[in-house]
Design a protein around this motif. Structure first.
Motif, PDB file in Angstrom:
ATOM      1  N   LEU A   1       0.804  -1.217   0.000  1.00 53.92           N
ATOM      2  CA  LEU A   1       0.000   0.000   0.000  1.00 53.92           C
ATOM      3  C   LEU A   1       0.842   1.275   0.000  1.00 53.92           C
ATOM      4  O   LEU A   1       0.629   2.171  -0.830  1.00 53.92           O
ATOM      5  CB  LEU A   1      -0.924   0.016   1.223  1.00 53.92           C
ATOM      6  CG  LEU A   1      -2.357  -0.473   1.055  1.00 53.92           C
ATOM      7  CD1 LEU A   1      -3.098  -0.387   2.385  1.00 53.92           C
ATOM      8  CD2 LEU A   1      -3.079   0.324  -0.010  1.00 53.92           C
ATOM      9  N   ALA A   2       1.769   1.384   0.930  1.00 58.28           N
ATOM     10  CA  ALA A   2       2.504   2.638   1.101  1.00 58.28           C
ATOM     11  C   ALA A   2       3.215   3.058  -0.184  1.00 58.28           C
ATOM     12  O   ALA A   2       3.134   4.228  -0.598  1.00 58.28           O
ATOM     13  CB  ALA A   2       3.504   2.509   2.251  1.00 58.28           C
ATOM     14  N   GLU A   3       3.879   2.117  -0.827  1.00 60.11           N
ATOM     15  CA  GLU A   3       4.626   2.461  -2.040  1.00 60.11           C
ATOM     16  C   GLU A   3       3.681   2.812  -3.184  1.00 60.11           C
ATOM     17  O   GLU A   3       3.948   3.750  -3.960  1.00 60.11           O
ATOM     18  CB  GLU A   3       5.530   1.297  -2.444  1.00 60.11           C
ATOM     19  CG  GLU A   3       6.467   1.625  -3.587  1.00 60.11           C
ATOM     20  CD  GLU A   3       7.503   0.552  -3.838  1.00 60.11           C
ATOM     21  OE1 GLU A   3       8.219   0.655  -4.853  1.00 60.11           O
ATOM     22  OE2 GLU A   3       7.592  -0.396  -3.029  1.00 60.11           O
ATOM     23  N   LEU A   4       2.573   2.092  -3.302  1.00 59.46           N
ATOM     24  CA  LEU A   4       1.619   2.385  -4.378  1.00 59.46           C
ATOM     25  C   LEU A   4       0.930   3.734  -4.159  1.00 59.46           C
ATOM     26  O   LEU A   4       0.702   4.480  -5.113  1.00 59.46           O
ATOM     27  CB  LEU A   4       0.581   1.268  -4.469  1.00 59.46           C
ATOM     28  CG  LEU A   4       1.112  -0.096  -4.931  1.00 59.46           C
ATOM     29  CD1 LEU A   4       0.028  -1.150  -4.838  1.00 59.46           C
ATOM     30  CD2 LEU A   4       1.670  -0.020  -6.354  1.00 59.46           C
ATOM     31  N   ILE A   5       0.615   4.057  -2.908  1.00 56.58           N
ATOM     32  CA  ILE A   5       0.009   5.352  -2.596  1.00 56.58           C
ATOM     33  C   ILE A   5       0.985   6.484  -2.928  1.00 56.58           C
ATOM     34  O   ILE A   5       0.609   7.499  -3.527  1.00 56.58           O
ATOM     35  CB  ILE A   5      -0.418   5.404  -1.121  1.00 56.58           C
ATOM     36  CG1 ILE A   5      -1.613   4.471  -0.879  1.00 56.58           C
ATOM     37  CG2 ILE A   5      -0.763   6.821  -0.705  1.00 56.58           C
ATOM     38  CD1 ILE A   5      -1.944   4.268   0.590  1.00 56.58           C
ATOM     39  N   LYS A   6       2.232   6.319  -2.538  1.00 58.94           N
ATOM     40  CA  LYS A   6       3.241   7.352  -2.794  1.00 58.94           C
ATOM     41  C   LYS A   6       3.438   7.585  -4.281  1.00 58.94           C
ATOM     42  O   LYS A   6       3.609   8.718  -4.743  1.00 58.94           O
ATOM     43  CB  LYS A   6       4.560   6.938  -2.143  1.00 58.94           C
ATOM     44  CG  LYS A   6       5.674   7.954  -2.316  1.00 58.94           C
ATOM     45  CD  LYS A   6       6.943   7.503  -1.601  1.00 58.94           C
ATOM     46  CE  LYS A   6       8.073   8.512  -1.778  1.00 58.94           C
ATOM     47  NZ  LYS A   6       9.318   8.067  -1.076  1.00 58.94           N
ATOM     48  N   ARG A   7       3.376   6.523  -5.054  1.00 59.27           N
ATOM     49  CA  ARG A   7       3.681   6.613  -6.484  1.00 59.27           C
ATOM     50  C   ARG A   7       2.480   7.053  -7.326  1.00 59.27           C
ATOM     51  O   ARG A   7       2.630   7.793  -8.297  1.00 59.27           O
ATOM     52  CB  ARG A   7       4.188   5.255  -6.973  1.00 59.27           C
ATOM     53  CG  ARG A   7       4.782   5.261  -8.379  1.00 59.27           C
ATOM     54  CD  ARG A   7       5.353   3.893  -8.699  1.00 59.27           C
ATOM     55  NE  ARG A   7       5.997   3.872  -9.993  1.00 59.27           N
ATOM     56  CZ  ARG A   7       7.282   3.631 -10.196  1.00 59.27           C
ATOM     57  NH1 ARG A   7       8.078   3.404  -9.160  1.00 59.27           N
ATOM     58  NH2 ARG A   7       7.792   3.610 -11.413  1.00 59.27           N
ATOM     59  N   TYR A   8       1.263   6.590  -6.944  1.00 58.21           N
ATOM     60  CA  TYR A   8       0.105   6.794  -7.820  1.00 58.21           C
ATOM     61  C   TYR A   8      -1.051   7.574  -7.176  1.00 58.21           C
ATOM     62  O   TYR A   8      -1.980   7.963  -7.877  1.00 58.21           O
ATOM     63  CB  TYR A   8      -0.436   5.444  -8.296  1.00 58.21           C
ATOM     64  CG  TYR A   8       0.565   4.624  -9.059  1.00 58.21           C
ATOM     65  CD1 TYR A   8       0.931   4.961 -10.365  1.00 58.21           C
ATOM     66  CD2 TYR A   8       1.156   3.506  -8.482  1.00 58.21           C
ATOM     67  CE1 TYR A   8       1.852   4.197 -11.067  1.00 58.21           C
ATOM     68  CE2 TYR A   8       2.076   2.737  -9.176  1.00 58.21           C
ATOM     69  CZ  TYR A   8       2.425   3.086 -10.465  1.00 58.21           C
ATOM     70  OH  TYR A   8       3.327   2.338 -11.165  1.00 58.21           O
TER      71      TYR A   8
END
Length: 255
Positions: free
Chosen positions: A64-71
């Motif tokens: 979640l954290a990486e996908l939220i940060k990126r997209y």
């Protein structure tokens, strides 16, 4: 038409990717890791619009954290404050719109207390049930009670029989191997296991299943049948459906 694509993750997880027609905007369900999602999105020039979360376990949320940060997607999930990043918290009876389709939120506690599933009717009808209902099986009871899990399974079993069932793990072969022991008179289980073994030999997913198929092969949905009840009786109580369910769920844990 909504298409659903499996993204293999971790050792045996599926992250499901939903896409409406030829839209470049997509949704993913239970991203236990970010890397395989990012790889697919970048390769096909897709935009991550929405994430659905079924429960708090790390193999469903660690990406979640990486996908939220990126997209910066819209994140929908259960009312559990320990899951960081949810924009829209949902509970039983809520409706959410994903890729142009309305999904019903169904609380399905048992595996965890916060577990929810997402169902959308239509052609095809789709169910994303995380770790509640598997092909030929159900989730372990980490937080909930046998009664809660049996109630959750029965709720899902009432959905239309042609509903496609997208579980979060490739557990089918192990589940059906156990189902042969727990439901020994069931010829449908034997045939399903043969088909599963062929698919896995070719490294193909065994999912989705359907509600109608699960009613025929899943011992946890068949605890009222003589075959399952008699098999359970050799391992514990089988006085009623709940006792039979409790017995075979515990039996599976050590099978």
């Amino acid at each position: 038409m909504m298409s659903v694509t499996p993204i293999p993750a971790l050792s045996d997880n599926y992250i499901w990717l939903l896409r409406q027609d030829t839209s470049q905007s997509v949704c993913v369900v239970d991203p236990g890791e970010a890397a395989p999602v990012i790889e697919l999105l970048e390769r096909e020039s897709l935009t991550l619009d929405t994430i659905l979360i079924t429960h708090h376990h790390h193999d469903h949320t660690d990406g979640l954290a990486e996908l939220i940060k990126r997209y910066s997607p819209h994140v929908i999930g259960p009312r559990n404050p320990t899951i960081e990043g949810i924009n829209e918290q949902v509970a039983h009876g809520d409706e959410v719109r994903v890729m142009g389709r309305l999904f019903d939120v169904i609380e399905t506690p048992g595996h965890t207390l916060d577990h929810v599933s997402y169902f959308t009717p239509g052609i095809p009808a789709l169910l994303f049930c995380g770790d509640t209902l598997f092909c030929g099986g159900c989730g372990r009871l980490f937080e909930g009670s046998p009664e809660q899990m049996l109630t959750s399974l029965r709720t899902l079993a009432e959905l239309p029989e042609d509903t496609l069932v997208f579980a979060a793990h490739e557990y089918t072969q192990a589940n059906l191997t156990f189902a042969r022991a727990a439901d020994p008179d069931n010829e449908d289980v034997k045939y399903a296991l043969q088909e599963c073994e062929k698919a896995r030999a070719l490294d193909r997913p065994t999912l989705p299943s359907t509600i109608g198929r699960e009613l025929k092969i899943n011992p946890y949905l068949r605890v009222g049948t003589d075959s399952v009840r008699q098999a359970a009786g050799t391992h514990g109580a089988n006085d009623d459906d709940l006792a039979t369910f409790s017995t075979i769920r515990e039996w599976k844990n050590r099978f």
